[in-house]
Design an enzyme around this catalytic site. Structure first.
Site, PDB file in Angstrom:
ATOM      1  CG  ASP A 172      -0.709   2.676   6.963  1.00  0.00           C
ATOM      2  OD1 ASP A 172      -1.035   1.691   7.649  1.00  0.00           O
ATOM      3  OD2 ASP A 172      -1.527   3.512   6.548  1.00  0.00           O
ATOM      4  CE  LYS A 222      -2.605   5.052   1.227  1.00  0.00           C
ATOM      5  NZ  LYS A 222      -4.062   5.097   1.365  1.00  0.00           N
ATOM      6  CB  THR A 252      -4.723   3.342  -2.012  1.00  0.00           C
ATOM      7  OG1 THR A 252      -4.447   3.081  -0.639  1.00  0.00           O
ATOM      8  CG2 THR A 252      -5.530   4.618  -2.147  1.00  0.00           C
ATOM      9  CG  ASN A 256       0.502   4.666   3.672  1.00  0.00           C
ATOM     10  OD1 ASN A 256      -0.107   5.304   4.521  1.00  0.00           O
ATOM     11  ND2 ASN A 256      -0.022   3.640   3.032  1.00  0.00           N
ATOM     12  CG  ASP A 314      -2.090   0.991   1.082  1.00  0.00           C
ATOM     13  OD1 ASP A 314      -2.351   1.472  -0.041  1.00  0.00           O
ATOM     14  OD2 ASP A 314      -2.722   1.305   2.105  1.00  0.00           O
TER      15      ASP A 314
HETATM   16  P1  ATP Z   1      -6.044   4.827   8.159  1.00  0.00           P
HETATM   17  O1  ATP Z   1      -5.800   3.867   9.268  1.00  0.00           O
HETATM   18  O2  ATP Z   1      -7.421   5.367   8.140  1.00  0.00           O
HETATM   19  O3  ATP Z   1      -5.531   4.381   6.817  1.00  0.00           O
HETATM   20  P2  ATP Z   1      -3.659   6.233   8.754  1.00  0.00           P
HETATM   21  O4  ATP Z   1      -2.933   5.051   8.292  1.00  0.00           O
HETATM   22  O5  ATP Z   1      -3.245   7.568   8.241  1.00  0.00           O
HETATM   23  O6  ATP Z   1      -5.201   6.114   8.501  1.00  0.00           O
HETATM   24  P3  ATP Z   1      -2.447   6.368  11.344  1.00  0.00           P
HETATM   25  O7  ATP Z   1      -1.317   5.506  10.987  1.00  0.00           O
HETATM   26  O8  ATP Z   1      -3.096   6.161  12.655  1.00  0.00           O
HETATM   27  O9  ATP Z   1      -3.654   6.236  10.331  1.00  0.00           O
HETATM   28  O10 ATP Z   1      -1.989   7.856  11.232  1.00  0.00           O
HETATM   29  C1  ATP Z   1      -2.866   8.941  11.450  1.00  0.00           C
HETATM   30  C2  ATP Z   1      -2.172  10.237  11.048  1.00  0.00           C
HETATM   31  O11 ATP Z   1      -1.152  10.554  12.006  1.00  0.00           O
HETATM   32  C3  ATP Z   1      -1.444  10.140   9.710  1.00  0.00           C
HETATM   33  O12 ATP Z   1      -2.258  10.590   8.681  1.00  0.00           O
HETATM   34  C4  ATP Z   1      -0.227  11.033   9.890  1.00  0.00           C
HETATM   35  O13 ATP Z   1      -0.492  12.324   9.408  1.00  0.00           O
HETATM   36  C5  ATP Z   1      -0.015  11.078  11.381  1.00  0.00           C
HETATM   37  N1  ATP Z   1       1.153  10.247  11.736  1.00  0.00           N
HETATM   38  C6  ATP Z   1       1.194   8.896  11.756  1.00  0.00           C
HETATM   39  N2  ATP Z   1       2.398   8.447  12.127  1.00  0.00           N
HETATM   40  C7  ATP Z   1       3.167   9.539  12.348  1.00  0.00           C
HETATM   41  C8  ATP Z   1       4.541   9.733  12.734  1.00  0.00           C
HETATM   42  N3  ATP Z   1       5.345   8.700  12.968  1.00  0.00           N
HETATM   43  N4  ATP Z   1       4.998  11.000  12.860  1.00  0.00           N
HETATM   44  C9  ATP Z   1       4.175  12.040  12.597  1.00  0.00           C
HETATM   45  N5  ATP Z   1       2.892  11.926  12.223  1.00  0.00           N
HETATM   46  C10 ATP Z   1       2.377  10.697  12.094  1.00  0.00           C
END
Ligand code: ATP
Length: 311
Positions: free
Chosen positions: A176, A160, A203, A163, A158
């Site tokens: 992710d 993109k 995606t 991620n 995935d």
């Molecule tokens: P979904 O699960 O719906 O696909 P997601 O994968 O974006 O969403 P999370 O991995 O929980 O969900 O991340 C949520 C948001 O937090 C992300 O969109 C990103 O902007 C921010 N984020 C995630 N990891 C980090 C990190 N290590 N440092 C900074 N920001 C982060």
């Protein structure tokens, strides 16, 4: 399962005493060790918070997952895949690092590298398009990280710009891994080079044609996504995009895309070698590394040529 039931994660720290002897201390981390700050983002199953280790003052991004919600939505499997994959990948510049995992009664916690410059997608949106040099800079890092994942038997599935996070030094960190495929080593002690898996993930805009045609993907699906990302950095939008998923899939299986005006010739040539319908004929990591677009980059010496290079 290796979630520590005491709600703490342990790790071993080697300390060297004044007299030169060293000893190993077992350190336990739990929620109490962190001071939680602002919300960095919210996902479908998680909230990511900025957190500071009270002991070291180091900053982390802590992903908090609500156990009841995860169980109700049948996502336990994906949470474990994410943890196992990040643990297997360990430490690499281009991969978000998982430092600790622990839990309390209501939640699971992933203590991750904090990437203060957000997602590559926001960067592309902010600038509209990236120039050839920036595309090469980020592209080389993404490719090096994909090579590292594939060498360690991980297919991301995935990839993109959402991620791909950007750290404080403007270096990329892939994240992710909830839908990654972890390959098992064969009898020869190596990961199978052409393993394929069957579940539908990804995606729409970045999905490979083989997933749509055969419902199975291997490592070349990450290369396809890499081609889409390179295209997007230059063009400002992904190559295959339509008003709905069905129409996007139609475009992908027909290889229906066009280069935008001014799209550099050398990048067109690279994209044409990556966006190839048959995964067997698609460019490999090696052929991409050897492409003229990356001729200034020494992939055999990634630390100096890719990760320490001036921007
Ligand atoms: P979904 O699960 O719906 O696909 P997601 O994968 O974006 O969403 P999370 O991995 O929980 O969900 O991340 C949520 C948001 O937090 C992300 O969109 C990103 O902007 C921010 N984020 C995630 N990891 C980090 C990190 N290590 N440092 C900074 N920001 C982060």
């Amino acid at each position: 399962e290796s979630w520590d039931s005491q709600g703490a994660a342990t790790y071993v720290k080697k300390v060297v005493n004044d007299n030169g002897t060293s000893e190993e201390l077992v350190i336990r981390k739990s929620v109490k060790d962190f001071k939680f700050g602002k919300t960095l983002g919210v996902g479908s199953y998680s909230t990511v918070l900025l957190a500071t280790d009270k002991n070291t003052s180091n900053q982390f991004a802590v992903k908090v997952l609500d156990k009841r919600h995860i169980i109700r939505e049948k996502k336990v499997k994906y949470v474990n895949i994410e943890k196992n994959t990040l643990n297997r990948l360990g430490v690499h510049n281009g991969i978000v690092r998982l430092f600790f995992t622990f839990q309390d009664e209501s939640s699971l916690y992933f203590v991750l590298d904090y990437a203060p410059n957000g997602e590559l997608l926001s960067l592309i949106k902010e600038f509209g398009t990236l120039n050839e040099d920036s595309t090469r800079y980020y592209g080389a890092q993404i490719l090096d990280a994909i090579k590292y994942m594939h060498d360690n038997g991980v297919i991301h599935r995935d990839l993109k710009p959402e991620n791909i996070l950007v750290d404080k030094d403007m270096k990329i960190q892939i994240t992710d891994f909830g839908t990654a495929k972890l390959l098992e080593k064969g009898d020869n002690g190596r990961y199978p080079p052409d393993a394929r898996s069957k579940s539908f993930v990804g995606t729409a805009e970045y999905v490979s044609p083989e997933l749509l045609n055969e419902k199975a993907v291997g490592k070349p699906c990450d290369i396809w996504a890499f081609g889409c990302i390179i295209y997007q950095m230059i063009a400002g939008k992904p190559p295959f995009k339509a008003t709905n998923e069905y129409l996007t899939f139609q475009k992908i299986v027909k290889l229906q895309y066009a280069f935008t005006a001014g799209f550099p010739m050398v990048v067109r040539d690279l994209i044409k070698k990556i966006l190839v319908l048959n995964p067997k004929d698609r460019a490999t990591i090696k052929t991409i590394q050897n492409h003229f677009f990356f001729s200034d980059i020494d992939f055999n010496n990634p630390q100096e040529s890719i990760w320490d290079a001036p921007q």
